[in-house]
Enzyme design. Structure first.
Site, PDB file in Angstrom:
ATOM      1  N   LYS A  45      -9.858  -2.463   8.491  1.00 13.06           N
ATOM      2  CA  LYS A  45      -8.596  -1.971   9.037  1.00 13.06           C
ATOM      3  C   LYS A  45      -8.897  -1.377  10.417  1.00 13.06           C
ATOM      4  O   LYS A  45      -9.549  -0.341  10.517  1.00 13.06           O
ATOM      5  CB  LYS A  45      -8.011  -0.910   8.099  1.00 13.06           C
ATOM      6  CG  LYS A  45      -6.849  -0.116   8.680  1.00 13.06           C
ATOM      7  CD  LYS A  45      -6.413   0.979   7.707  1.00 13.06           C
ATOM      8  CE  LYS A  45      -5.397   1.919   8.330  1.00 13.06           C
ATOM      9  NZ  LYS A  45      -4.928   2.935   7.367  1.00 13.06           N
ATOM     10  N   GLU A  71       0.846  -1.189   0.000  1.00 11.50           N
ATOM     11  CA  GLU A  71       0.000   0.000   0.000  1.00 11.50           C
ATOM     12  C   GLU A  71       0.883   1.241   0.000  1.00 11.50           C
ATOM     13  O   GLU A  71       1.781   1.369   0.833  1.00 11.50           O
ATOM     14  CB  GLU A  71      -0.876  -0.008   1.254  1.00 11.50           C
ATOM     15  CG  GLU A  71      -1.503   1.319   1.611  1.00 11.50           C
ATOM     16  CD  GLU A  71      -1.946   1.386   3.058  1.00 11.50           C
ATOM     17  OE1 GLU A  71      -2.100   2.520   3.561  1.00 11.50           O
ATOM     18  OE2 GLU A  71      -2.136   0.339   3.696  1.00 11.50           O
TER      19      GLU A  71
END
Length: 214
Positions: free
Chosen positions: A135, A46
């Site tokens: 998350k 990411e």
């Protein structure tokens, strides 16, 4: 499912749900850092968008990634961010917060969505909007006790990935509390850090993950 509905890429079979958060990655170091992480066994990368040239770094990583890798953007705050990451070849959407409109837009476009949540209301809102994983952020604030409590009400099998302050030493405790993956940031990567060292850290994180699950 309608045949015309985009399918999110998901995690390939055997890919560990450890997301390398490459905040501040520069284009000139992206290929070396990516290669080191891929060699170490990590497949989820990411690049947060709140640093310069993040999209260019995503393009570089996508071009060199193994077929089973999942590359995308972090700190994705708007539908424009979703479209920009997709244009760069990314297929992973990560955000620090829960914005149902952004999540649903990313899911509709076929991205794997892992928005940030810290409360049951946010968690269920994210899942309703199409999130594929949650998350848990900031993990230090929610804590392992908070994750245990959250796990009692989430649908069985919901992937939950703590992010923030999680290192090798903490993984086992989080896994016992219900974590199914992690996002690893500064303990794995910092701008300018030697790519070989990033790879070594990645390999240690992967070993710690395997040990925690055992």
């Amino acid at each position: 499912m309608n045949p015309s509905t985009p399918r999110h890429p998901g995690l390939a079979v055997g890919v560990e749900p450890l997301v390398a958060i490459l905040r501040g990655l520069r284009p000139e170091e992206a290929a070396a850092v990516g290669a080191a992480l891929f060699d170490a066994g990590l497949r989820c990368l990411e690049v947060p968008l709140n640093r310069p040239q993040a999209l260019r770094c995503i393009e570089i990583l996508v071009a060199m990634a193994p077929p089973d890798a999942l590359i995308g953007g972090g700190t994705m705050l708007s539908e424009l961010d979703v479209d920009a990451v997709l244009d760069a070849g990314g297929r992973l959407m990560v955000a620090p917060h829960c914005d149902p409109q952004v999540i649903s837009h990313a899911a509709a476009r076929g991205m794997f969505c892992a928005p940030g949540v810290a409360t049951p209301s946010e968690a269920f809102g994210a899942l309703r909007a199409g999130a594929h994983a949650l998350k848990l952020f900031p993990a230090e604030q929610v804590g392992v006790r908070g994750l245990k409590a959250l796990g009692t009400v989430l649908p069985p099998g919901t992937p939950v990935w703590p992010v923030g302050g999680v290192g090798e030493a903490e993984m086992a405790e989080w896994v016992r509390a219900g974590a199914t993956g992690f996002g690893i940031g500064s303990q794995l990567f910092q701008p300018g850090l030697d790519a070989a060292e990033v790879g070594r850290r990645g390999a240690r994180m992967l070993r710690a993950w395997h040990a925690a699950r055992a």
